[in-house]
Write a protein that holds these residues in place. Structure first.
Motif, PDB file in Angstrom:
ATOM      1  N   GLU A 245     -18.228   0.278  33.921  1.00 14.11           N
ATOM      2  CA  GLU A 245     -18.919   1.469  33.416  1.00 14.11           C
ATOM      3  C   GLU A 245     -18.004   2.316  32.539  1.00 14.11           C
ATOM      4  O   GLU A 245     -18.443   2.929  31.565  1.00 14.11           O
ATOM      5  CB  GLU A 245     -19.436   2.314  34.584  1.00 14.11           C
ATOM      6  N   SER A 246     -16.731   2.355  32.879  1.00 13.94           N
ATOM      7  CA  SER A 246     -15.768   3.094  32.071  1.00 13.94           C
ATOM      8  C   SER A 246     -15.640   2.475  30.690  1.00 13.94           C
ATOM      9  O   SER A 246     -15.599   3.177  29.668  1.00 13.94           O
ATOM     10  CB  SER A 246     -14.405   3.110  32.776  1.00 13.94           C
ATOM     11  N   GLU A 247     -15.584   1.143  30.627  1.00 14.80           N
ATOM     12  CA  GLU A 247     -15.502   0.451  29.341  1.00 14.80           C
ATOM     13  C   GLU A 247     -16.796   0.627  28.557  1.00 14.80           C
ATOM     14  O   GLU A 247     -16.792   0.818  27.334  1.00 14.80           O
ATOM     15  CB  GLU A 247     -15.224  -1.037  29.581  1.00 14.80           C
ATOM     16  N   LEU A 248     -17.907   0.609  29.266  1.00 17.24           N
ATOM     17  CA  LEU A 248     -19.216   0.748  28.641  1.00 17.24           C
ATOM     18  C   LEU A 248     -19.363   2.121  27.984  1.00 17.24           C
ATOM     19  O   LEU A 248     -19.993   2.260  26.934  1.00 17.24           O
ATOM     20  CB  LEU A 248     -20.299   0.556  29.705  1.00 17.24           C
ATOM     21  N   SER A 249     -18.790   3.134  28.598  1.00 20.85           N
ATOM     22  CA  SER A 249     -18.949   4.510  28.106  1.00 20.85           C
ATOM     23  C   SER A 249     -18.295   4.731  26.752  1.00 20.85           C
ATOM     24  O   SER A 249     -18.592   5.710  26.063  1.00 20.85           O
ATOM     25  CB  SER A 249     -18.377   5.496  29.124  1.00 20.85           C
ATOM     26  N   GLU A 250     -17.407   3.818  26.356  1.00 22.75           N
ATOM     27  CA  GLU A 250     -16.732   3.956  25.061  1.00 22.75           C
ATOM     28  C   GLU A 250     -17.553   3.377  23.913  1.00 22.75           C
ATOM     29  O   GLU A 250     -17.179   3.528  22.749  1.00 22.75           O
ATOM     30  CB  GLU A 250     -15.376   3.238  25.118  1.00 22.75           C
ATOM     31  N   LEU A 251     -18.679   2.736  24.234  1.00 20.92           N
ATOM     32  CA  LEU A 251     -19.478   2.050  23.212  1.00 20.92           C
ATOM     33  C   LEU A 251     -20.700   2.870  22.830  1.00 20.92           C
ATOM     34  O   LEU A 251     -21.157   3.726  23.591  1.00 20.92           O
ATOM     35  CB  LEU A 251     -19.924   0.684  23.738  1.00 20.92           C
ATOM     36  N   ASP A 252     -21.252   2.603  21.647  1.00 13.59           N
ATOM     37  CA  ASP A 252     -22.505   3.265  21.283  1.00 13.59           C
ATOM     38  C   ASP A 252     -23.664   2.557  21.975  1.00 13.59           C
ATOM     39  O   ASP A 252     -23.476   1.519  22.621  1.00 13.59           O
ATOM     40  CB  ASP A 252     -22.702   3.303  19.764  1.00 13.59           C
ATOM     41  N   ILE A 253     -24.864   3.124  21.849  1.00  9.52           N
ATOM     42  CA  ILE A 253     -26.011   2.613  22.602  1.00  9.52           C
ATOM     43  C   ILE A 253     -26.280   1.143  22.306  1.00  9.52           C
ATOM     44  O   ILE A 253     -26.536   0.342  23.216  1.00  9.52           O
ATOM     45  CB  ILE A 253     -27.262   3.456  22.293  1.00  9.52           C
ATOM     46  N   HIS A 254     -26.236   0.760  21.035  1.00  7.77           N
ATOM     47  CA  HIS A 254     -26.501  -0.635  20.670  1.00  7.77           C
ATOM     48  C   HIS A 254     -25.449  -1.561  21.270  1.00  7.77           C
ATOM     49  O   HIS A 254     -25.771  -2.626  21.816  1.00  7.77           O
ATOM     50  CB  HIS A 254     -26.522  -0.777  19.144  1.00  7.77           C
ATOM     51  N   GLU A 255     -24.186  -1.162  21.160  1.00  2.00           N
ATOM     52  CA  GLU A 255     -23.103  -1.982  21.698  1.00  2.00           C
ATOM     53  C   GLU A 255     -23.177  -2.070  23.222  1.00  2.00           C
ATOM     54  O   GLU A 255     -22.835  -3.110  23.799  1.00  2.00           O
ATOM     55  CB  GLU A 255     -21.760  -1.392  21.273  1.00  2.00           C
ATOM     56  N   GLN A 256     -23.636  -0.996  23.858  1.00  2.00           N
ATOM     57  CA  GLN A 256     -23.771  -1.019  25.314  1.00  2.00           C
ATOM     58  C   GLN A 256     -24.747  -2.099  25.751  1.00  2.00           C
ATOM     59  O   GLN A 256     -24.497  -2.831  26.709  1.00  2.00           O
ATOM     60  CB  GLN A 256     -24.243   0.344  25.812  1.00  2.00           C
ATOM     61  N   GLY A 257     -25.892  -2.176  25.036  1.00  2.00           N
ATOM     62  CA  GLY A 257     -26.887  -3.185  25.375  1.00  2.00           C
ATOM     63  C   GLY A 257     -26.333  -4.587  25.254  1.00  2.00           C
ATOM     64  O   GLY A 257     -26.570  -5.450  26.121  1.00  2.00           O
ATOM     65  N   GLU A 258     -25.598  -4.840  24.182  1.00  2.00           N
ATOM     66  CA  GLU A 258     -25.011  -6.165  23.970  1.00  2.00           C
ATOM     67  C   GLU A 258     -23.956  -6.473  25.031  1.00  2.00           C
ATOM     68  O   GLU A 258     -23.849  -7.599  25.519  1.00  2.00           O
ATOM     69  CB  GLU A 258     -24.383  -6.236  22.574  1.00  2.00           C
ATOM     70  N   TYR A 259     -23.174  -5.453  25.371  1.00  2.00           N
ATOM     71  CA  TYR A 259     -22.120  -5.617  26.379  1.00  2.00           C
ATOM     72  C   TYR A 259     -22.730  -5.981  27.729  1.00  2.00           C
ATOM     73  O   TYR A 259     -22.275  -6.929  28.396  1.00  2.00           O
ATOM     74  CB  TYR A 259     -21.320  -4.325  26.475  1.00  2.00           C
ATOM     75  N   LEU A 260     -23.756  -5.236  28.133  1.00  2.00           N
ATOM     76  CA  LEU A 260     -24.405  -5.501  29.418  1.00  2.00           C
ATOM     77  C   LEU A 260     -25.007  -6.898  29.436  1.00  2.00           C
ATOM     78  O   LEU A 260     -24.904  -7.622  30.430  1.00  2.00           O
ATOM     79  CB  LEU A 260     -25.483  -4.446  29.693  1.00  2.00           C
ATOM     80  N   LEU A 261     -25.654  -7.260  28.337  1.00  2.00           N
ATOM     81  CA  LEU A 261     -26.265  -8.585  28.246  1.00  2.00           C
ATOM     82  C   LEU A 261     -25.205  -9.661  28.369  1.00  2.00           C
ATOM     83  O   LEU A 261     -25.403 -10.695  29.022  1.00  2.00           O
ATOM     84  CB  LEU A 261     -27.012  -8.719  26.917  1.00  2.00           C
ATOM     85  N   GLY A 262     -24.042  -9.398  27.762  1.00  2.00           N
ATOM     86  CA  GLY A 262     -22.967 -10.382  27.769  1.00  2.00           C
ATOM     87  C   GLY A 262     -22.386 -10.630  29.146  1.00  2.00           C
ATOM     88  O   GLY A 262     -21.922 -11.737  29.443  1.00  2.00           O
ATOM     89  N   ILE A 263     -22.396  -9.625  30.011  1.00  2.00           N
ATOM     90  CA  ILE A 263     -21.842  -9.813  31.363  1.00  2.00           C
ATOM     91  C   ILE A 263     -22.939 -10.077  32.399  1.00  2.00           C
ATOM     92  O   ILE A 263     -22.661 -10.155  33.592  1.00  2.00           O
ATOM     93  CB  ILE A 263     -20.996  -8.598  31.798  1.00  2.00           C
ATOM     94  N   GLY A 264     -24.194 -10.180  31.924  1.00  2.00           N
ATOM     95  CA  GLY A 264     -25.278 -10.540  32.831  1.00  2.00           C
ATOM     96  C   GLY A 264     -25.830  -9.387  33.641  1.00  2.00           C
ATOM     97  O   GLY A 264     -26.255  -9.577  34.785  1.00  2.00           O
ATOM     98  N   ILE A 265     -25.845  -8.179  33.060  1.00  2.00           N
ATOM     99  CA  ILE A 265     -26.357  -6.993  33.752  1.00  2.00           C
ATOM    100  C   ILE A 265     -27.517  -6.410  32.947  1.00  2.00           C
ATOM    101  O   ILE A 265     -27.434  -6.265  31.723  1.00  2.00           O
ATOM    102  CB  ILE A 265     -25.254  -5.927  33.918  1.00  2.00           C
TER     103      ILE A 265
END
Length: 367
Positions: A245-265
């Motif tokens: 979640e700490s790493e996710l908070s550094e990303l913009d909304i679009h990047e957050q979605g891709e990040y979550l998808l990439g780790i299976g969340i």
């Protein structure tokens, strides 16, 4: 209504890291030693609600305005409360401050350390079960002291329900049973609320897991496993990885979605925690849509239309005439108010109508 959530747990279990991630900025001091958070850090965050974006787009087209109307999400106030140690109920560590801050919140968000990291020391932390029980015990000991004070005043109580309430609570707390689990009559419950007992507050448990365990496949298994280990209902448990979640908070909304998808969340930790808090407190949202703003309002399940109107402004209760209501799905399918009215999906309801989650509403208020 504003929802306040107190984040609690033993030192070094990830409270401040999670708090910072939820707020998407470093408001709390994150440090690898006890009591890094001396005063409760407070932050107000919006409740994620995709419905508002869809309603705003439809409202823009229906009202023929050049830009989307302002979107105002419901909000949640998070309090990052200083770490607790054994003996807090007797003033150890930051005990008295810690306990007083808990009294101010609507629900306790209890973080339990499930991850393993030899670089983060365990200050008072032993195991998930021991950690959870340590804080629960401190809350109950503080409550027991409060109840004992009331017992010394028993002769002053005129109502039998007041005496019965005190006796039931004393017996339960003495046996290690939290006040929230004590069966009380309506009259006894009304009196017990005046005591502001800590263990009477609703709670949710957040398992702070390691990155490798933070997947949609493993989360259900973890919830079942730890509901048995901690001896609590699986319905109050959710799972996050504060590091992710700490790493996710550094990303913009679009990047957050891709990040979550990439780790299976599929959902962020913020969404999981807020959803669980809403469930535990029995809260839902109704929606308002117009050129001035598109907004979500938090209300308790079972609230009547007239009282829901009062959430917007207290004057609306006295001046309430009726409410025009359409479900969110019908509002979207029929492209707004006009289309919903044309096909008979918008309807007028009186004061006693019970609101449903996602109702899109226009109140008719007298002068």
């Amino acid at each position: 209504m504003n929802l306040s959530v107190g984040i609690v747990g033993l030192p070094n279990i990830g409270k401040s890291t999670l708090f910072n991630a939820l707020l998407k900025k470093q408001q709390a001091l994150v440090a690898n030693y006890p009591f890094a958070t001396i005063e409760p850090n407070v932050g107000v965050v919006p409740v994620p609600d995709d419905r508002l974006d869809k309603i705003a787009e439809i409202t823009k087209n229906e009202e023929k305005i050049p830009q989307l109307p302002p979107i105002r999400c419901a909000t949640v106030e998070f309090l990052d409360i200083a770490g607790l140690v054994k003996g807090a109920s007797n003033g150890a560590g930051l005990g008295n401050k810690f306990l007083s801050h808990i009294r101010e919140v609507d629900i306790i968000c209890h973080i339990v350390r499930v991850f393993s990291d030899e670089n983060v020391m365990r200050e008072g932390s032993i195991s998930p079960k021991d950690d959870y029980q340590a804080i629960e015990m401190e809350l109950m000991l503080a409550d027991l002291a409060s109840v004992q004070v009331q017992m010394s005043k028993m002769k002053r109580f005129q109502l039998q329900s007041e005496k019965d309430s005190i006796e039931k609570l004393f017996k339960a707390l003495s046996a290690g049973i939290p006040a929230r689990s004590v069966s009380l009559t309506d009259e006894e419950q009304a009196f017990s609320k005046q005591l502001f007992l800590l263990s009477a507050k609703r709670e949710i448990l957040v398992l702070n897991v390691s990155e490798e365990d933070y997947t949609e496949d493993k989360i259900p298994e973890l919830i079942i496993k730890y509901s048995q280990i901690l001896d609590v209902s699986k319905n109050i448990i959710t799972v996050v990885c504060a590091k992710v979640e700490s790493e996710l908070s550094e990303l913009d909304i679009h990047e957050q979605g891709e990040y979550l998808l990439g780790i299976g969340i599929s959902q962020s930790g913020l969404e999981r925690v807020i959803k669980k808090a809403y469930e535990a407190l029995g809260l839902i949202s109704f929606l308002t849509a117009g050129e001035k703003e598109v907004r979500a309002w938090t209300i308790p399940i079972g609230i009547k239309a007239v009282d829901a109107a009062g959430v917007i402004h207290t004057d609306f209760i006295k001046k309430f005439i009726k409410a025009e209501i359409v479900s969110f799905s019908d509002f979207i399918v029929n492209n707004g108010w006009k289309g919903s009215r044309e096909v008979g999906k918008a309807r007028f309801e009186g004061k006693d109508y019970i609101f449903k989650d996602g109702d899109v509403v226009e109140f008719r208020i007298g002068s």
